[in-house]
Design an enzyme around this catalytic site. Structure first.
Site, short mmCIF file in Angstrom:
data_model
loop_
_atom_site.label_atom_id
_atom_site.label_comp_id
_atom_site.label_asym_id
_atom_site.label_seq_id
_atom_site.Cartn_x
_atom_site.Cartn_y
_atom_site.Cartn_z
N LYS A 149 0.84 -1.22 0.00
CA LYS A 149 0.00 0.00 0.00
C LYS A 149 0.86 1.25 0.00
O LYS A 149 0.50 2.25 -0.62
CB LYS A 149 -0.93 0.01 1.21
CG LYS A 149 -1.92 -1.13 1.25
CD LYS A 149 -3.30 -0.72 0.79
CE LYS A 149 -4.08 -1.97 0.42
NZ LYS A 149 -5.44 -1.85 0.14
N LYS B 138 -3.21 -10.38 -6.90
CA LYS B 138 -4.56 -10.73 -6.45
C LYS B 138 -5.60 -9.72 -6.93
O LYS B 138 -5.28 -8.55 -7.13
CB LYS B 138 -4.60 -10.88 -4.93
CG LYS B 138 -4.75 -9.61 -4.15
CD LYS B 138 -5.03 -9.88 -2.68
CE LYS B 138 -5.35 -8.58 -1.96
NZ LYS B 138 -6.74 -8.26 -1.82
N LYS C 243 -10.27 -4.64 -4.81
CA LYS C 243 -11.33 -3.70 -5.15
C LYS C 243 -10.79 -2.31 -5.46
O LYS C 243 -11.46 -1.51 -6.07
CB LYS C 243 -12.43 -3.68 -4.11
CG LYS C 243 -12.06 -3.31 -2.70
CD LYS C 243 -13.33 -3.27 -1.86
CE LYS C 243 -13.21 -4.00 -0.55
NZ LYS C 243 -12.16 -3.56 0.36
P1 ATP Z 1 -8.35 -3.09 -1.21
O1 ATP Z 1 -8.18 -3.17 -2.69
O2 ATP Z 1 -9.11 -1.89 -0.75
O3 ATP Z 1 -7.09 -3.36 -0.45
P2 ATP Z 1 -9.31 -5.76 -1.18
O4 ATP Z 1 -10.16 -5.98 -2.37
O5 ATP Z 1 -7.94 -6.31 -1.20
O6 ATP Z 1 -9.31 -4.24 -0.83
P3 ATP Z 1 -10.04 -6.17 1.60
O7 ATP Z 1 -11.08 -5.24 2.10
O8 ATP Z 1 -8.63 -5.89 1.95
O9 ATP Z 1 -10.14 -6.33 0.03
O10 ATP Z 1 -10.37 -7.65 2.04
C1 ATP Z 1 -11.62 -8.12 2.52
C2 ATP Z 1 -11.57 -9.63 2.61
O11 ATP Z 1 -11.51 -10.22 1.32
C3 ATP Z 1 -10.34 -10.18 3.36
O12 ATP Z 1 -10.73 -11.30 4.12
C4 ATP Z 1 -9.41 -10.58 2.25
O13 ATP Z 1 -8.51 -11.59 2.64
C5 ATP Z 1 -10.39 -11.09 1.20
N1 ATP Z 1 -9.85 -10.94 -0.15
C6 ATP Z 1 -9.50 -9.78 -0.75
N2 ATP Z 1 -9.06 -9.99 -1.99
C7 ATP Z 1 -9.14 -11.33 -2.19
C8 ATP Z 1 -8.82 -12.18 -3.28
N3 ATP Z 1 -8.34 -11.70 -4.41
N4 ATP Z 1 -9.02 -13.51 -3.15
C9 ATP Z 1 -9.51 -14.03 -2.00
N5 ATP Z 1 -9.84 -13.28 -0.93
C10 ATP Z 1 -9.64 -11.95 -1.00
#
Ligand code: ATP
Ligand code: LTN
Length: 334
Positions: free
Chosen positions: A115, A197, A200
């Site tokens: 980040k 990965k 969002k």
């Molecule tokens: P950001 O992009 O804002 O960092 P993010 O999409 O990575 O957000 P988080 O809010 O950090 O999502 O994660 C919410 C939940 O979803 C957590 O339990 C995280 O481990 C899970 N998660 C996020 N991205 C993935 C993915 N690509 N595959 C599986 N689980 C995920």
């Protein structure tokens, strides 16, 4: 343990529209746990501001996220669904735990490095101490397990370390939590770069399937998904793009890797991508319909927000008072 039952905590940031990885890696698994555990599912809006947010947008996204929790199948009568910022105990325990966390430990966090490199103009202290607030979230509810995707494993480990350090000084105050990570869906990859990965906050909209994308958009994004140069539908380390799609298709349809490989033997990527798109759209449609219905009932959602914040505060305050007493804060005069 809480109320004689095992307990759990999990949360998501209100930083954007939920993507398929959030659903398959976390939310979908949460729904199965409501009978066995006392559950707390939080919209972690305090974590969200570690990256600059537009105020009206943050409010809208937080509400949409809370509504999506319910639309995805969490029963708000059985699961405590609430906003982190409505329960001040999160911030209070966060401060205390900051004093039991080392800079060196935080320096090792891969999410921070990631980040920080993406937000070079705003590497704030909150971004650095993010895992401590997360530890406070989890420990406030004496959580036995924390259901998350694979990327959060390191944060659960530091939570355990902080809890053990605290307990070794003050006695058994905190339950030591275990990560709860399912094998399938724990790491859904970006459709545009299958080595990173799905996220969002990805700037490229084609990289993620959002839970509220319509059928045409879902199919179009899968059609454009980056895949490897040969045309064989086979799960393999050297074919990350196709392997990711096989995994997604498997969860959406309940088919194993072998079954999927067999089903598409001799067929091209075009057919397969279309099938994945259709399967995902079918899986998401009921969630989208329920989301639309829930949005029509403002009073119902408002009631959940109010009642659940009170319930969460009740349990959180119990742990917080215990901690405050242990570390020697003077008792309040009644
Ligand atoms: P950001 O992009 O804002 O960092 P993010 O999409 O990575 O957000 P988080 O809010 O950090 O999502 O994660 C919410 C939940 O979803 C957590 O339990 C995280 O481990 C899970 N998660 C996020 N991205 C993935 C993915 N690509 N595959 C599986 N689980 C995920
Ligand atoms: N850091 C998590 C969100 C989060 C969380 C938590 C998850 C904040 N507090 C406590 C589990 C338990 C993420 O998914 N980025």
């Amino acid at each position: 343990m809480l109320n004689g039952k095992k307990s759990l905590f999990s949360g998501m940031q209100a930083t954007g529209t939920l993507q398929l990885g959030n659903y398959l890696g976390a939310l979908k698994n949460w729904v199965e746990l409501e009978d066995e555990y006392e559950t707390f599912y939080c919209v972690v809006d305090m974590h969200s501001i570690t990256v600059r947010q537009e105020p009206a947008e943050l409010r809208r996204k937080a509400r949409a996220l809370l509504t999506l929790y319910i639309a995805a199948g969490l029963n708000p009568e059985k699961n405590c669904i609430y906003y982190q910022s409505h329960v001040p105990a999160h911030a209070e325990l966060n401060w205390i735990l900051n004093c039991f966390t080392y800079m060196g430990e935080l320096n090792r966090m891969t999410q921070f490095k990631d980040k920080a490199s993406k937000n070079e103009e705003n590497i704030n202290a909150g971004l650095f101490t993010y895992p401590v607030l997360m530890a406070a979230d989890i420990l406030l509810f004496q959580s036995d397990i924390v259901p998350v995707g694979d990327d959060q494993k390191q944060h659960i480990e530091i939570t355990r370390d902080i809890a053990q350090r605290f307990n070794s000084i003050y006695g058994d105050v905190f339950t030591i939590p275990e990560p709860y990570i399912k094998k399938t869906g724990a790491r859904i990859m970006s459709l545009q770069d299958p080595t990173s990965k799905m996220s969002k906050s990805d700037e490229n909209e084609n990289a993620s399937i959002y839970l509220l994308d319509d059928t045409d958009t879902i199919i179009r994004k899968f059609k454009r998904a980056v895949t490897d140069s040969d045309s064989e539908i086979r799960h393999s380390k050297d074919k990350p793009g196709i392997s990711n799609l096989i995994e997604i298709y498997g969860i959406a349809t309940g088919k194993s890797i072998a079954e999927t490989e067999k089903e598409f033997e001799g067929k091209g990527y075009g057919d397969f991508k279309l099938a994945v798109g259709e399967a995902v759209a079918t899986m998401l449609k009921p969630i989208q319909d329920r989301f639309d219905d829930l949005n029509k009932d403002k009073a119902y959602i408002d009631g959940i927000i109010k009642n659940n914040a009170e319930k969460a505060a009740y349990f959180a305050n119990k742990t917080l008072r215990k901690v405050q007493k242990k570390i020697g804060f003077p008792e309040k005069i009644k």
